[in-house]
Design an enzyme around this catalytic site. Structure first.
Site, PDB file in Angstrom:
ATOM      1  N   SER A 146       0.867  -1.183   0.000  1.00 51.46           N
ATOM      2  CA  SER A 146       0.000   0.000   0.000  1.00 51.46           C
ATOM      3  C   SER A 146       0.900   1.227   0.000  1.00 51.46           C
ATOM      4  O   SER A 146       2.046   1.173   0.470  1.00 51.46           O
ATOM      5  CB  SER A 146      -0.887   0.014   1.250  1.00 51.46           C
ATOM      6  OG  SER A 146      -1.492   1.282   1.447  1.00 51.46           O
ATOM      7  N   TYR A 159      -0.911  -0.674  10.383  1.00 52.96           N
ATOM      8  CA  TYR A 159      -1.140  -0.988   8.968  1.00 52.96           C
ATOM      9  C   TYR A 159       0.039  -0.505   8.132  1.00 52.96           C
ATOM     10  O   TYR A 159       0.575  -1.250   7.298  1.00 52.96           O
ATOM     11  CB  TYR A 159      -2.430  -0.326   8.504  1.00 52.96           C
ATOM     12  CG  TYR A 159      -2.805  -0.609   7.075  1.00 52.96           C
ATOM     13  CD1 TYR A 159      -3.441  -1.801   6.730  1.00 52.96           C
ATOM     14  CD2 TYR A 159      -2.557   0.316   6.064  1.00 52.96           C
ATOM     15  CE1 TYR A 159      -3.809  -2.058   5.416  1.00 52.96           C
ATOM     16  CE2 TYR A 159      -2.919   0.067   4.747  1.00 52.96           C
ATOM     17  CZ  TYR A 159      -3.543  -1.122   4.431  1.00 52.96           C
ATOM     18  OH  TYR A 159      -3.897  -1.370   3.130  1.00 52.96           O
TER      19      TYR A 159
END
Length: 257
Positions: A146, A159
């Site tokens: 990501s 995350y």
């Protein structure tokens, strides 16, 4: 010039988290390019329905119900591949999730859950899939990271940590595994229209903020990520390894803090 540089005909692929969002788009892209794909996800009904639908279209799909954050399920998955195919050409580590909080609000259980789901699953699948990938003339691994692994994008520290680690894992394995002819790359999406992203994109003010930092001024679709993953697996990309491709509409030019 090598024939079928833009085809995955005859390749055997494993895609985790393959029934929703980006994972589903990746599975379909690989299938449409001729690969035989093993779809893995946690929900039996969704796995079975996806396999039925793909086979009805003449595509070479099979499925397994597994939670790859659990060691026993990872072992069973790789054992199935060994027994069924005897080798593996493409591994796509797509599984991931998030809990959006400030760092002081995370519990030890949430920390462990996110690391096991986003990072440990990919690390151990790579580790234990190596003998299967070594049997392939063109082994490929693509890890779905990501842009949160490249900088701060308000998704939560854990995350971002796990996604950054996936990028570094890809770079390290690219170097370690190059002598085996195995390429390892990574894609880093920005906001993509998936069930996970839609939970925050429903906030119109937040959506406007996201778009204001995205030069193409649109939210990406799962197919945009799938195309990048498929390309990295093709013979046409045979000289690309250790790279992280941002699929972000140009957001990483501006960034978002």
């Amino acid at each position: 010039m090598q024939q079928n540089r833009w085809s995955l005909e005859g390749r055997r692929a494993l895609v985790t988290g393959a029934t929703k969002g980006i994972g589903a788009a990746i599975a379909e892209e690989l299938l449409m390019l001729g690969a035989e794909v093993l779809l893995v996800a946690r929900k039996e009904l969704e796995v079975n329905q996806a396999v039925v639908d793909y086979r009805a279209r003449g595509l070479k799909a099979s499925g397994m119900v597994a939670d790859v954050s659990i060691a026993a399920d990872r072992h069973n998955l790789l054992q199935l591949i060994q027994n069924t195919w005897g080798g593996l050409d493409i591994l796509v580590n797509n599984v991931g999730t998030n809990i959006r909080k400030k760092i002081q609000e995370y519990s030890p259980e949430e920390y462990s859950f996110l690391l096991q789901t986003n990072l440990t699953s990919a690390f151990e699948l790579c580790q234990h899939a190596l003998p299967l990938l070594q049997k392939s003339p063109q082994g490929n691994v693509v890890n779905v990271s990501s842009v949160a692994g490249l900088g701060h994008v308000r998704t939560g520290a854990i995350y971002g940590m796990t996604k950054a680690a996936l990028i570094q894992l890809s770079k390290n394995l690219a170097g370690e595994w190059a002598p085996y002819g195995i390429r390892v790359n990574c894609v880093a999406p920005w906001y993509i229209r998936t069930p996970l992203a839609e939970t925050v994109l429903q906030d119109q003010d937040y959506l406007k903020s996201v778009l204001s930092r995205t030069p193409l001024n649109v939210i990406g679709n799962p197919e945009d990520v799938a195309g990048a993953v498929a390309f990295l697996c093709m013979p046409a990309a045979a000289y690309i390894t250790g790279q992280c491709i941002a699929v972000d509409g140009g957001m990483s030019v501006n960034y978002f803090s």
